[in-house]
Enzyme design. Structure first.
Site, PDB file in Angstrom:
ATOM      1  N   ASN A  11      34.042  37.584  15.808  1.00  0.00           N
ATOM      2  CA  ASN A  11      35.378  37.000  15.857  1.00  0.00           C
ATOM      3  C   ASN A  11      35.507  36.019  17.008  1.00  0.00           C
ATOM      4  OD1 ASN A  11      35.882  40.009  14.799  1.00  0.00           O
ATOM      5  ND2 ASN A  11      37.422  38.654  13.981  1.00  0.00           N
ATOM      6  N   CYS A  61      28.051  38.591  12.352  1.00  0.00           N
ATOM      7  CA  CYS A  61      28.484  38.309  10.987  1.00  0.00           C
ATOM      8  C   CYS A  61      27.390  38.810  10.058  1.00  0.00           C
ATOM      9  CB  CYS A  61      28.690  36.806  10.817  1.00  0.00           C
ATOM     10  SG  CYS A  61      29.057  36.331   9.123  1.00  0.00           S
TER      11      CYS A  61
HETATM   12 ZN   LIG Z   1      36.955  39.336  10.777  1.00  0.00          ZN
END
Ligand SMILES: [Zn+2]
Length: 299
Positions: free
Chosen positions: A242, A233
């Site tokens: 994810n 991220c």
């Molecule tokens: Zn995403």
């Protein structure tokens, strides 16, 4: 019969946020292996300016390869009309547009307000040429804005449902919790019914599977996930990306909800991924622990 439909987004969401570049040949081999494991929908790339995101520069070629795989729905992401036209030209079956519910995120990401972005997607729908999904991103919170009002999420989803084939809700930065997931999905379902299809969760704080289960319990049957939780991220260094495909498939199959995906063959696809970018962190409890003794996939 498939009771849960999973769209693998690793080649797009994963690689776009990964630190290491994957070669075009490896991408093709990986996508073919994912399809061989039973994935029927794969988001294979993103039509963004190559200068901005070099990892996606070969998306046209990757789309063309993916189109040769029988029965595979080939999805690409586009941020605007220009990207949409490139996706249609390449032959993508479906194009996903991220429409941020957070004003700050939208302005910094696509230099448009959420309302302007909705109008951009409307123009693409008028042009036509591919199935269109409007994904309401930062629907559960935003690293720039903090809380995102639920009314904003509902309003954007309702506007998108007027002209999109499907609408999805995305927890772009991994802020969602299961109670919130149930509440917001239920509210949007009440407004747009079956047009609300997809759920896109990140595992940034370890709640990816819990959120997927919460969405399943309020009737959601379409999920995005990424092999190995690939991608991380950009707003939380060290965090996974994810929700992890391998664990998501294991959860549903062990609950008796068929995904149509073969876990052993999924692990083979994972081997291609780890060989192609060995330095990239890859997550997943199920592939590390192996399948439980006597495990049987859902019928
Ligand atoms: Zn995403």
């Amino acid at each position: 019969m498939r009771q849960v439909h999973i769209c693998e987004v690793g080649p797009r969401d994963g690689l776009q946020n990964a630190k290491h570049l994957m070669s075009t040949e490896a991408k093709k081999a990986w996508i073919s292996a994912l399809a061989a494991a039973g994935l029927r929908e794969i988001e294979v790339g993103s039509f963004v300016p190559p200068k901005l995101i070099p990892a996606m520069a070969d998306t046209g070629e990757v789309v063309r390869h993916s189109l040769t795989i029988p029965g595979l729905k080939v999805v690409a992401l586009a941020p605007n009309l220009k990207g949409f036209q490139r996706a249609v030209e390449a032959g993508a079956h479906k194009v996903t547009f991220p429409v941020s519910a957070s004003r700050k995120h939208s302005e910094s990401n696509v230099r448009m307000t959420p309302e302007q972005m909705v109008e951009e997607v409307r123009r693409c729908a008028q042009v036509g040429g591919a199935e269109i999904e409007g994904a309401v991103s930062t629907a559960f919170g935003c690293t720039m804005q903090g809380a995102v009002p639920e009314d904003d999420v509902v309003r954007i989803a309702v506007s998108l449902a007027q002209f999109c084939d499907a609408v999805a809700l995305a927890d772009t930065v991994g802020y969602a919790n299961p109670a919130q997931v149930k509440r917001i999905f239920s509210r949007v379902q009440k407004e747009i019914g079956g047009k609300l299809e997809g759920a896109h969760f990140h595992n940034t704080r370890g709640l990816g599977l819990a959120n997927a289960l919460a969405a399943y319990e309020v009737g959601v049957r379409n999920f995005d996930s990424s092999m190995g939780g690939l991608g991380g991220c950009p707003f939380a260094p060290g965090a996974s990306g994810n929700v992890i495909t391998e664990d998501l498939v294991f959860m549903f199959e062990s609950m008796g909800a068929s995904t149509g995906i073969d876990l052993e063959r999924l692990f083979e696809a994972r081997a291609i991924l780890t060989e192609a970018i060995p330095q990239e962190p890859i997550y997943g409890h199920t592939p590390q622990a192996g399948l439980p003794k006597g495990f049987r996939a859902a019928a």
